[in-house]
Write a protein that holds these residues in place. Sequence first.
Motif, PDB file in Angstrom:
ATOM      1  N   GLU A 137       0.807  -1.219   0.000  1.00 24.03           N
ATOM      2  CA  GLU A 137       0.000   0.000   0.000  1.00 24.03           C
ATOM      3  C   GLU A 137       0.836   1.262   0.000  1.00 24.03           C
ATOM      4  OE1 GLU A 137      -2.512  -0.272   3.408  1.00 24.03           O
ATOM      5  OE2 GLU A 137      -3.707  -1.907   2.572  1.00 24.03           O
ATOM      6  N   THR A 138       2.069   1.178   0.476  1.00 26.95           N
ATOM      7  CA  THR A 138       2.855   2.399   0.653  1.00 26.95           C
ATOM      8  C   THR A 138       4.081   2.461  -0.258  1.00 26.95           C
ATOM      9  OG1 THR A 138       4.171   1.424   2.434  1.00 26.95           O
ATOM     10  CG2 THR A 138       2.137   2.548   3.072  1.00 26.95           C
ATOM     11  N   ILE A 139       4.222   1.468  -1.145  1.00 29.85           N
ATOM     12  CA  ILE A 139       5.359   1.394  -2.067  1.00 29.85           C
ATOM     13  C   ILE A 139       4.826   1.121  -3.465  1.00 29.85           C
ATOM     14  CG2 ILE A 139       7.379   0.032  -2.757  1.00 29.85           C
ATOM     15  CD1 ILE A 139       8.078   1.463  -0.297  1.00 29.85           C
ATOM     16  N   ASP A 140       5.342   1.845  -4.455  1.00 31.81           N
ATOM     17  CA  ASP A 140       5.149   1.486  -5.854  1.00 31.81           C
ATOM     18  C   ASP A 140       6.448   0.847  -6.314  1.00 31.81           C
ATOM     19  OD1 ASP A 140       2.579   2.511  -6.012  1.00 31.81           O
ATOM     20  OD2 ASP A 140       3.255   4.487  -6.662  1.00 31.81           O
ATOM     21  N   TYR A 141       6.352  -0.336  -6.908  1.00 32.54           N
ATOM     22  CA  TYR A 141       7.522  -1.108  -7.327  1.00 32.54           C
ATOM     23  C   TYR A 141       7.400  -1.392  -8.818  1.00 32.54           C
ATOM     24  CZ  TYR A 141      11.015  -4.872  -7.309  1.00 32.54           C
ATOM     25  OH  TYR A 141      12.116  -5.657  -7.557  1.00 32.54           O
ATOM     26  N   ALA A 142       8.430  -1.052  -9.580  1.00 34.86           N
ATOM     27  CA  ALA A 142       8.402  -1.299 -11.020  1.00 34.86           C
ATOM     28  C   ALA A 142       9.801  -1.660 -11.502  1.00 34.86           C
ATOM     29  CB  ALA A 142       7.907  -0.061 -11.757  1.00 34.86           C
ATOM     30  N   VAL A 143       9.861  -2.519 -12.531  1.00 35.86           N
ATOM     31  CA  VAL A 143      11.124  -2.926 -13.124  1.00 35.86           C
ATOM     32  C   VAL A 143      11.024  -2.744 -14.638  1.00 35.86           C
ATOM     33  CG1 VAL A 143      12.792  -4.794 -13.420  1.00 35.86           C
ATOM     34  CG2 VAL A 143      11.390  -4.706 -11.366  1.00 35.86           C
ATOM     35  N   ARG A 144      12.063  -2.123 -15.200  1.00 34.08           N
ATOM     36  CA  ARG A 144      12.117  -1.980 -16.656  1.00 34.08           C
ATOM     37  C   ARG A 144      13.582  -1.901 -17.088  1.00 34.08           C
ATOM     38  NH1 ARG A 144       9.395   2.638 -20.472  1.00 34.08           N
ATOM     39  NH2 ARG A 144      10.093   1.701 -22.416  1.00 34.08           N
ATOM     40  N   ASP A 145      13.942  -2.779 -18.012  1.00 33.75           N
ATOM     41  CA  ASP A 145      15.306  -2.777 -18.575  1.00 33.75           C
ATOM     42  C   ASP A 145      16.385  -2.817 -17.494  1.00 33.75           C
ATOM     43  OD1 ASP A 145      14.235  -2.635 -21.152  1.00 33.75           O
ATOM     44  OD2 ASP A 145      14.173  -0.446 -21.087  1.00 33.75           O
ATOM     45  N   GLY A 146      16.181  -3.626 -16.465  1.00 35.95           N
ATOM     46  CA  GLY A 146      17.179  -3.775 -15.413  1.00 35.95           C
ATOM     47  C   GLY A 146      17.209  -2.656 -14.392  1.00 35.95           C
ATOM     48  N   VAL A 147      16.278  -1.704 -14.499  1.00 38.49           N
ATOM     49  CA  VAL A 147      16.197  -0.602 -13.530  1.00 38.49           C
ATOM     50  C   VAL A 147      14.982  -0.827 -12.643  1.00 38.49           C
ATOM     51  CG1 VAL A 147      15.916   1.888 -13.217  1.00 38.49           C
ATOM     52  CG2 VAL A 147      17.303   1.011 -15.106  1.00 38.49           C
ATOM     53  N   VAL A 148      15.232  -0.928 -11.347  1.00 39.83           N
ATOM     54  CA  VAL A 148      14.153  -1.086 -10.365  1.00 39.83           C
ATOM     55  C   VAL A 148      13.838   0.293  -9.792  1.00 39.83           C
ATOM     56  CG1 VAL A 148      13.498  -2.093  -8.148  1.00 39.83           C
ATOM     57  CG2 VAL A 148      14.825  -3.436  -9.780  1.00 39.83           C
ATOM     58  N   ARG A 149      12.563   0.649  -9.832  1.00 39.34           N
ATOM     59  CA  ARG A 149      12.112   1.914  -9.241  1.00 39.34           C
ATOM     60  C   ARG A 149      11.262   1.595  -8.018  1.00 39.34           C
ATOM     61  NH1 ARG A 149      13.296   6.231 -12.159  1.00 39.34           N
ATOM     62  NH2 ARG A 149      13.834   5.932 -14.342  1.00 39.34           N
ATOM     63  N   ILE A 150      11.741   2.055  -6.873  1.00 40.43           N
ATOM     64  CA  ILE A 150      11.008   1.909  -5.615  1.00 40.43           C
ATOM     65  C   ILE A 150      10.564   3.311  -5.215  1.00 40.43           C
ATOM     66  CG2 ILE A 150      11.139   1.221  -3.192  1.00 40.43           C
ATOM     67  CD1 ILE A 150      13.386  -0.734  -4.026  1.00 40.43           C
ATOM     68  N   THR A 151       9.254   3.510  -5.210  1.00 43.00           N
ATOM     69  CA  THR A 151       8.715   4.845  -4.943  1.00 43.00           C
ATOM     70  C   THR A 151       7.874   4.819  -3.676  1.00 43.00           C
ATOM     71  OG1 THR A 151       8.620   5.232  -7.330  1.00 43.00           O
ATOM     72  CG2 THR A 151       7.384   6.754  -5.927  1.00 43.00           C
ATOM     73  N   LEU A 152       8.250   5.659  -2.705  1.00 42.56           N
ATOM     74  CA  LEU A 152       7.447   5.796  -1.489  1.00 42.56           C
ATOM     75  C   LEU A 152       6.131   6.451  -1.879  1.00 42.56           C
ATOM     76  CD1 LEU A 152      10.202   7.116   0.969  1.00 42.56           C
ATOM     77  CD2 LEU A 152       9.746   4.780   0.211  1.00 42.56           C
ATOM     78  N   ALA A 153       5.027   5.892  -1.437  1.00 43.26           N
ATOM     79  CA  ALA A 153       3.712   6.337  -1.906  1.00 43.26           C
ATOM     80  C   ALA A 153       2.823   6.804  -0.748  1.00 43.26           C
ATOM     81  CB  ALA A 153       3.042   5.214  -2.697  1.00 43.26           C
ATOM     82  N   ARG A 154       3.349   7.744   0.053  1.00 41.33           N
ATOM     83  CA  ARG A 154       2.562   8.368   1.120  1.00 41.33           C
ATOM     84  C   ARG A 154       2.703   9.894   1.013  1.00 41.33           C
ATOM     85  NH1 ARG A 154       3.832   7.389   6.678  1.00 41.33           N
ATOM     86  NH2 ARG A 154       1.663   7.845   7.037  1.00 41.33           N
ATOM     87  N   ASP A 181      18.355  -9.281 -13.870  1.00 41.12           N
ATOM     88  CA  ASP A 181      19.090  -8.362 -14.744  1.00 41.12           C
ATOM     89  C   ASP A 181      19.299  -6.999 -14.097  1.00 41.12           C
ATOM     90  OD1 ASP A 181      19.161 -10.286 -16.806  1.00 41.12           O
ATOM     91  OD2 ASP A 181      17.104  -9.766 -17.368  1.00 41.12           O
ATOM     92  N   LEU A 182      19.362  -6.947 -12.790  1.00 39.65           N
ATOM     93  CA  LEU A 182      19.464  -5.678 -12.068  1.00 39.65           C
ATOM     94  C   LEU A 182      20.705  -4.892 -12.481  1.00 39.65           C
ATOM     95  CD1 LEU A 182      18.459  -3.792  -9.778  1.00 39.65           C
ATOM     96  CD2 LEU A 182      19.922  -5.109  -8.237  1.00 39.65           C
ATOM     97  N   ARG A 183      20.483  -3.618 -12.848  1.00 36.98           N
ATOM     98  CA  ARG A 183      21.582  -2.700 -13.148  1.00 36.98           C
ATOM     99  C   ARG A 183      21.587  -1.523 -12.188  1.00 36.98           C
ATOM    100  NH1 ARG A 183      21.497   0.143 -17.641  1.00 36.98           N
ATOM    101  NH2 ARG A 183      19.256   0.020 -17.906  1.00 36.98           N
ATOM    102  N   LEU A 184      20.391  -1.110 -11.736  1.00 42.23           N
ATOM    103  CA  LEU A 184      20.274   0.107 -10.952  1.00 42.23           C
ATOM    104  C   LEU A 184      18.992   0.071 -10.132  1.00 42.23           C
ATOM    105  CD1 LEU A 184      21.303   3.120 -10.543  1.00 42.23           C
ATOM    106  CD2 LEU A 184      19.788   3.706 -12.452  1.00 42.23           C
ATOM    107  N   ILE A 185      19.071   0.613  -8.915  1.00 40.97           N
ATOM    108  CA  ILE A 185      17.878   0.797  -8.087  1.00 40.97           C
ATOM    109  C   ILE A 185      17.686   2.294  -7.893  1.00 40.97           C
ATOM    110  CG2 ILE A 185      16.793   0.403  -5.834  1.00 40.97           C
ATOM    111  CD1 ILE A 185      18.484  -2.148  -5.598  1.00 40.97           C
ATOM    112  N   VAL A 186      16.490   2.776  -8.210  1.00 43.05           N
ATOM    113  CA  VAL A 186      16.164   4.191  -8.038  1.00 43.05           C
ATOM    114  C   VAL A 186      15.122   4.292  -6.926  1.00 43.05           C
ATOM    115  CG1 VAL A 186      15.205   6.265  -9.113  1.00 43.05           C
ATOM    116  CG2 VAL A 186      16.622   4.690 -10.465  1.00 43.05           C
ATOM    117  N   LEU A 187      15.456   5.060  -5.879  1.00 41.55           N
ATOM    118  CA  LEU A 187      14.541   5.269  -4.766  1.00 41.55           C
ATOM    119  C   LEU A 187      14.000   6.691  -4.855  1.00 41.55           C
ATOM    120  CD1 LEU A 187      13.303   4.313  -2.076  1.00 41.55           C
ATOM    121  CD2 LEU A 187      15.354   5.191  -0.940  1.00 41.55           C
ATOM    122  N   GLY A 188      12.692   6.809  -4.810  1.00 41.90           N
ATOM    123  CA  GLY A 188      12.074   8.131  -4.911  1.00 41.90           C
ATOM    124  C   GLY A 188      10.825   8.190  -4.049  1.00 41.90           C
ATOM    125  N   GLY A 189      10.135   9.311  -4.149  1.00 44.76           N
ATOM    126  CA  GLY A 189       8.905   9.501  -3.399  1.00 44.76           C
ATOM    127  C   GLY A 189       7.878  10.244  -4.223  1.00 44.76           C
TER     128      GLY A 189
END
Length: 195
Positions: A137-154, A181-189
């Motif tokens: 409920e509080t995280i958006d998680y997406a993967v594309r082309d080896g880039v994982v985007r973890i977005t805080l969703a509050r 195929d992880l290349r990068l993790i992007v943490l955002g909000g």
Amino acid sequence: MSARHEILMRFYRALGAGDAAALEEIVAADFRGHVTPGLPAGIGGDHEGLPAMRERVWWQLGRLFVIVAEPHEILDLADGRLLVRGTYRGHARASGRSLEAEFAHLVTVDDGRIVALDQLTDSARFVEALELPPELETIDYAVRDGVVRITLARPEARNAINLRLATELEIAARRAVSEPDLRLIVLGGQGDHLT
């Protein structure tokens, strides 16, 4: 129980305990392993040598899962190899989802050591166990082309970290490091604030 069967049972106990020293005694240094393709984190395929099998397969599985291999039947084959039928049981560390998958191991024992192991299992069950629970409920998680985007969703709380967000952030981080195929993790909000 024959000496070869006893070596196999010691092997499964050492794996279950994560006992590197015991594995060194049981498994030959020039060990050859073949692991079912499709297992998570690029584990599947051929692995030459005990260090490669230990680090890239057994320890990697241990990082992703709390798991034991339970042998149910050991058969002596005409060519001298052993066929082991059993079940992997445990759960994924990140998602908490249970794992149960049958396996067949074709094992070669020579001069008191395991020199080869061919593994066959249902790789889809391992992948399913790693899936994030749908109730995030509080995280958006997406993967594309080896880039994982973890977005805080509050955004209504400036993405402040509460207990639920902290728990889901850990789940997302564990899942991210298991992406093959992880290349990068992007943490955002969401919104104007990261935290």
